[in-house]
Design a protein around this motif. Structure first.
Motif, PDB file in Angstrom:
ATOM      1  N   LEU A   1       0.803  -1.478   0.067  1.00  0.00           N
ATOM      2  CA  LEU A   1      -0.092  -0.183  -0.053  1.00  0.00           C
ATOM      3  C   LEU A   1       0.771   1.411   0.079  1.00  0.00           C
ATOM      4  O   LEU A   1       1.843   1.406   0.761  1.00  0.00           O
TER       5      LEU A   1
ATOM      6  N   SER B   1      -2.583   5.910  -0.362  1.00  0.00           N
ATOM      7  CA  SER B   1      -3.777   5.293  -0.929  1.00  0.00           C
ATOM      8  C   SER B   1      -4.922   5.803  -0.231  1.00  0.00           C
ATOM      9  O   SER B   1      -5.008   6.202   0.937  1.00  0.00           O
ATOM     10  N   SER B   2      -6.124   5.363  -0.676  1.00  0.00           N
ATOM     11  CA  SER B   2      -7.589   5.640  -0.445  1.00  0.00           C
ATOM     12  C   SER B   2      -7.887   4.888   0.809  1.00  0.00           C
ATOM     13  O   SER B   2      -7.541   3.671   1.063  1.00  0.00           O
TER      14      SER B   2
ATOM     15  N   HIS C   1     -10.517   3.415   1.009  1.00  0.00           N
ATOM     16  CA  HIS C   1     -11.263   1.895   0.357  1.00  0.00           C
ATOM     17  C   HIS C   1     -10.113   1.183   0.084  1.00  0.00           C
ATOM     18  O   HIS C   1      -9.926  -0.209   0.020  1.00  0.00           O
ATOM     19  N   GLU C   2      -9.171   1.644  -0.586  1.00  0.00           N
ATOM     20  CA  GLU C   2      -7.803   0.550  -0.993  1.00  0.00           C
ATOM     21  C   GLU C   2      -7.252   0.032   0.309  1.00  0.00           C
ATOM     22  O   GLU C   2      -6.869  -1.188   0.359  1.00  0.00           O
TER      23      GLU C   2
ATOM     24  N   SER D   1      -9.986  -2.425   1.997  1.00  0.00           N
ATOM     25  CA  SER D   1     -10.231  -3.654   1.089  1.00  0.00           C
ATOM     26  C   SER D   1      -9.055  -4.587   1.102  1.00  0.00           C
ATOM     27  O   SER D   1      -9.045  -5.687   1.192  1.00  0.00           O
ATOM     28  N   THR D   2      -7.757  -4.071   1.092  1.00  0.00           N
ATOM     29  CA  THR D   2      -6.568  -4.694   1.081  1.00  0.00           C
ATOM     30  C   THR D   2      -6.352  -5.510   2.291  1.00  0.00           C
ATOM     31  O   THR D   2      -6.072  -6.681   2.476  1.00  0.00           O
TER      32      THR D   2
END
Length: 234
Positions: free
Chosen positions: A128, A132-133, A135-136, A139-140
């Protein structure tokens, strides 16, 4: 976007408010380990992840983390690449030597992307960017936690197969090795100088003891166990 430099306690935005919450499939709690020497990053990211009801444990350096972590912990690790003392890469190498089972997410700035890519080649689950957003990030992390749970289920099955194999007699182990080679009962009887019906009896016992549904299942269980380098859980 999560601005680690200026917002130590970011709120969940509309971008992630509808994101699915991952829940472990049994009663045990998973942990997100976070190792970063930047206190602002640790606080910001921990606060954000806790907003998704995740159990987060933070560490300011790699040495402290290695001294306290259980290599077989159920969860994932978010690991900063550049830190004083042990670097993220060095921590990753130590964890590999410890046969750590949890996935590693490398945390990096734009300039460190080549280092992060190299970490992936060395076995890291993902990386990451610090820009990073939300959401990213979530989610990750959630996918890494699912990956950890799947890995543990695989290890439990391998340990079960290992325990079952320990119940086999010396002769049964000889027979199963020849079955894996593809020999027929007649060929096995000739190789071991025993009667065909004795071979068939050993094969029947093998199937029963190993809980195999057919020969292909038996071979798959044993070959998978022998070819997999995995941490043995108690």
């Amino acid at each position: 976007m999560l601005n680690f430099q200026h917002s130590p306690y970011p709120e969940r935005s509309a971008e992630t408010s509808d994101a699915p919450h991952y829940k472990p499939s049994d009663e045990s709690e998973q942990t997100v380990f976070l190792v970063d020497d930047d206190e602002n990053v640790r606080n910001s990211l921990a606060f954000f992840l806790e907003g998704y009801h995740l159990n987060v444990k933070t560490f300011s350096n790699g040495q402290e983390f290695l001294e306290k972590v259980d290599p077989q912990a159920d969860g994932c690790l978010i690991l900063d690449v550049r830190m004083p003392g042990l670097t993220g890469t060095e921590v990753q190498m130590r964890l590999k030597q410890m046969h750590a089972s949890f996935p590693i997410i490398v945390l990096t700035a734009h300039a460190d992307v080549p280092v992060a890519v190299e970490s992936i080649k060395q076995g890291a689950y993902d990386f990451l960017l610090k820009s990073s957003s939300q959401h990213e990030i979530i989610s990750t992390v959630q996918e890494a936690l699912k990956h950890s749970r799947r890995n543990r289920e695989i290890v439990r099955e391998l340990n079960r197969t290992r325990a079952l194999m320990q119940s086999l007699s010396k002769r049964e182990l000889e027979v199963v090795d020849l079955v894996i080679e593809g020999l027929t009962s007649r060929e096995i009887s000739e190789r071991l100088d025993i009667k065909i019906k004795t071979v068939d009896a050993h094969r029947a016992n093998l199937m029963r003891k190993m809980g195999a549904t057919n020969v292909a299942d038996l071979i798959n269980k044993i070959v998978t166990l022998r070819n997999t380098d995995y941490p043995k859980q108690s």
